[in-house]
Design an enzyme around this catalytic site. Structure first.
Site, PDB file in Angstrom:
ATOM      1  N   TYR A  51      56.486  31.105   7.643  1.00  0.00           N
ATOM      2  CA  TYR A  51      55.583  31.620   8.682  1.00  0.00           C
ATOM      3  C   TYR A  51      56.309  31.611  10.023  1.00  0.00           C
ATOM      4  O   TYR A  51      56.914  30.601  10.375  1.00  0.00           O
ATOM      5  CB  TYR A  51      54.330  30.738   8.804  1.00  0.00           C
ATOM      6  N   GLU A  53      54.709  33.124  13.062  1.00  0.00           N
ATOM      7  CA  GLU A  53      53.777  33.793  13.990  1.00  0.00           C
ATOM      8  C   GLU A  53      54.278  33.667  15.422  1.00  0.00           C
ATOM      9  O   GLU A  53      54.722  32.600  15.844  1.00  0.00           O
ATOM     10  CB  GLU A  53      52.382  33.182  13.878  1.00  0.00           C
ATOM     11  N   ASP A 197      55.384  60.055  16.848  1.00  0.00           N
ATOM     12  CA  ASP A 197      55.509  59.373  15.560  1.00  0.00           C
ATOM     13  C   ASP A 197      56.655  60.049  14.814  1.00  0.00           C
ATOM     14  O   ASP A 197      56.496  61.158  14.297  1.00  0.00           O
ATOM     15  CB  ASP A 197      54.184  59.498  14.787  1.00  0.00           C
ATOM     16  N   LYS A 226      61.884  55.743   5.334  1.00  0.00           N
ATOM     17  CA  LYS A 226      62.035  57.155   4.935  1.00  0.00           C
ATOM     18  C   LYS A 226      63.486  57.560   5.189  1.00  0.00           C
ATOM     19  O   LYS A 226      64.383  57.038   4.535  1.00  0.00           O
ATOM     20  CB  LYS A 226      61.036  58.018   5.697  1.00  0.00           C
ATOM     21  N   ARG A 232      60.290  48.983   3.381  1.00  0.00           N
ATOM     22  CA  ARG A 232      59.014  49.542   3.845  1.00  0.00           C
ATOM     23  C   ARG A 232      58.554  48.770   5.090  1.00  0.00           C
ATOM     24  O   ARG A 232      58.494  47.541   5.060  1.00  0.00           O
ATOM     25  CB  ARG A 232      57.929  49.417   2.776  1.00  0.00           C
TER      26      ARG A 232
HETATM   27  N1  DSN Z   1      52.625  58.838   3.201  1.00  0.00           N
HETATM   28  C1  DSN Z   1      53.735  59.223   4.029  1.00  0.00           C
HETATM   29  C2  DSN Z   1      54.335  60.507   3.593  1.00  0.00           C
HETATM   30  O1  DSN Z   1      54.460  60.687   2.411  1.00  0.00           O
HETATM   31  O2  DSN Z   1      54.710  61.322   4.416  1.00  0.00           O
HETATM   32  C3  DSN Z   1      53.380  59.249   5.457  1.00  0.00           C
HETATM   33  O3  DSN Z   1      53.121  57.960   5.861  1.00  0.00           O
END
Ligand code: DSN
Length: 413
Positions: A51, A53, A197, A226, A232
Site C-alpha cells: 500500500y 496511498e 484525450d 495502447k 494497462r
Molecule cells: N476501449 C478502448 C478502445 O478500444 O478504443 C477505449 O478506451
C-alpha cells in the site's frame, strides 16, 4: 508458471490458452498491443503487495521509500517523453484519468462538448450511462457527413451556442489527425477548459508523428497500454501547479485509494522503452503498416471511412460488401483475426450490430510485421469476409493465420 499450475491448474490452463491465442493470432484491435517481458516482470512483481496511498514524499503508510523513487521515475520519464510540466501516473485507467479531470474542474450540470460516441468518441466523454453522461450536460459534435472528418468551423459554432465549461478533443475511433491548435483556439474563444484525450495516439505524439496538445490543452489524459505499449493504466498531464494540485487530490483520495504500484513501476519501464530511439522507428512502421493494410483492402473494393487514415487505425465500411459488423468480426475471430465491430459516422445500424469494423496496426507491428505481411493479412481478411458462412474456408484461413503469426513470434522467441 509452475506455481500457478500447481495451486490453480484451471486458471493456469486458461492463461496458457490465452498465451497461445495471442501467439498464434493476428491482433488488429486498434487499442491493443503487446508489452515487453520487462514490463510484464515489473507488473507481476512483489510490488503488488504494498500500500502506498498518497504521493512521493507524502505517503500514509511506512515502507514506501522505494516506491517514491519508482513513482518519481515514472513521472520524470513521462515528463521527458511529452515535455509535460506536471503529471500524475496513478489513474488505474484512461476512464479514471478522464473522470478525475471532469470531477476536479466541473460542477454537476456543467456542459461538456465532446465527440459524439457514434462518431468515434469515448464512453468517458459523455455516454448517458457513464458517470460523465449522468453528471454533466453533454453536447456532442459530429464529423462532417461528406468528409467524415472533424469540421472545426462547425465545432466552433456549436461551442458558441452551448458555451461549454469543458471541451474534449480526442477519440477512440477517429482515423484522422486531430488539430489541437484549432481546438485550443475554440476553447479560448468561448472561455472553456480543454482536455485532450490522446489514449489512442499517445505513441504517435511521443514519437513526434502527430501534433502534440501539450501546452495547448489544459489537461492531457492517456492510457498507457495502447500505442504507448505499457501496462494497462492511465496518466494525466497538465500545465500549472494549481491544476496539478486539484488533479492530485481528485485522483487520491477523490476517486482512488492505494495506487497500483506494480503497474506504476511497469509504466516507468514502458516509458523507458518509449525514450529509446527504436521506439520512433516502431511508430513509423505502425503508420506504414496502417497505410499498407487499408490500401490493400481498398484495392479489394472495401470502402474506408473518410477515405483513409493519418494514424494507426481505420474503419472499414462493411456495407460496401453487404455485411454487418457482428457477423464479420465473429467470422474473422474464428479465423484467428481479432478486430472489433464499430459504429461508423451516421451509421444506419445499431451499436450492437453496426456497419463498421475498426482495425489498427500497433500490435502486428510490435511482432515485427511490415508491409508484405499487411498485404497478406488483407488477403486473409478478404477471404473470410467473402465466405463468412463457409467453415471449411475459415479453417483454411486459420491455418494460414497461424503460419503467418508463427513467423513473427511474440514471447516464444
Ligand atoms: N476501449 C478502448 C478502445 O478500444 O478504443 C477505449 O478506451
Amino acid at each position: 508458471m509452475s506455481y500457478l499450475s500447481s495451486i490453480d491448474p484451471e486458471m493456469a490452463s486458461l492463461i496458457d490458452q490465452e498465451a497461445i491465442r495471442q501467439e498464434e493470432g493476428l491482433e488488429l484491435i486498434a487499442s491493443e498491443n503487446y508489452t515487453s517481458k520487462a514490463v510484464m516482470e515489473a507488473n507481476g512483481s512483489v510490488l503488488t503487495n504494498k500500500y502506498a496511498e498518497g504521493y512521493p514524499g507524502r505517503r500514509y503508510y511506512e515502507g514506501c521509500g522505494l516506491y517514491d523513487t519508482m513513482e518519481d521515475m515514472a513521472r520524470n520519464r513521462l515528463k521527458e517523453i511529452f515535455g509535460a510540466k506536471f503529471v500524475n501516473v496513478q489513474p488505474h485507467s484512461g476512464a479514471q484519468a478522464n473522470m478525475a479531470v471532469e470531477m476536479a474542474f466541473l460542477n454537476a450540470g456543467d456542459t461538456i462538448l465532446s465527440l459524439d460516441l457514434d462518431h468515434g468518441g469515448h464512453l468517458s466523454h459523455g455516454h448517458k450511462l457513464n458517470y460523465s453522461g449522468r453528471n454533466f450536460n453533454i453536447v456532442g459534435y459530429k464529423v462532417n457527413p461528406d468528409t467524415e472528418q472533424l469540421d472545426y468551423d462547425a465545432i466552433a459554432q456549436l461551442a458558441r451556442e452551448c458555451k461549454p465549461q469543458l471541451i474534449i478533443a480526442g477519440a477512440s475511433a477517429y482515423p484522422r489527425t486531430i488539430d489541437f491548435e484549432k481546438f485550443g483556439n475554440i476553447a479560448k474563444e468561448v472561455g472553456a477548459l480543454l482536455m485532450a484525450d490522446i489514449a489512442h495516439i499517445a505513441g504517435l505524439v511521443a514519437a513526434g508523428l502527430h501534433n502534440s496538445p501539450i501546452g495547448i490543452a489544459d489537461f492531457v489524459t492517456s492510457t498507457t497500454h495502447k500505442t504507448l505499449r505499457g501496462p494497462r493504466g492511465g496518466v494525466i498531464m497538465c500545465n500549472t501547479l494549481e491544476h496539478h494540485k486539484k488533479i492530485n487530490s481528485l485522483v487520491f483520495p477523490g476517486i482512488q485509494g492505494g495506487p497500483l504500484m506494480h503497474t506504476i513501476a511497469a509504466k516507468a519501464v514502458a516509458f523507458k522503452e518509449v525514450l529509446d530511439p527504436s521506439y520512433k522507428q516502431y511508430q513509423k512502421q505502425v503508420l506504414l503498416n496502417c497505410q499498407a493494410l487499408l490500401g490493400a483492402l481498398k484495392d479489394k473494393g472495401y470502402r474506408i471511412v473518410s477515405g483513409g487514415s493519418d494514424n494507426h487505425l481505420f474503419l472499414l465500411d462493411l456495407a460496401s460488401k453487404g455485411l454487418q459488423g457482428k457477423e464479420a468480426s465473429h467470422a474473422l475471430e474464428e479465423a484467428g483475426i481479432t478486430t472489433n465491430m464499430n459504429l461508423i459516422p451516421y451509421d444506419k445500424n445499431p451499436a450492437m450490430n453496426p456497419s463498421g469494423l475498426r482495425m489498427g496496426t500497433p500490435a502486428l507491428t510490435t511482432r515485427g510485421m511490415k508491409e508484405p505481411q499487411m498485404v497478406k493479412t488483407a488477403e486473409l481478411i478478404d477471404k473470410v469476409l467473402n465466405n463468412i458462412d463457409n467453415e471449411d474456408i475459415i479453417k483454411e484461413v486459420k491455418t494460414e493465420v497461424i503460419k503467418l503469426a508463427k513467423e513473427f513470434p511474440l514471447y516464444n522467441k
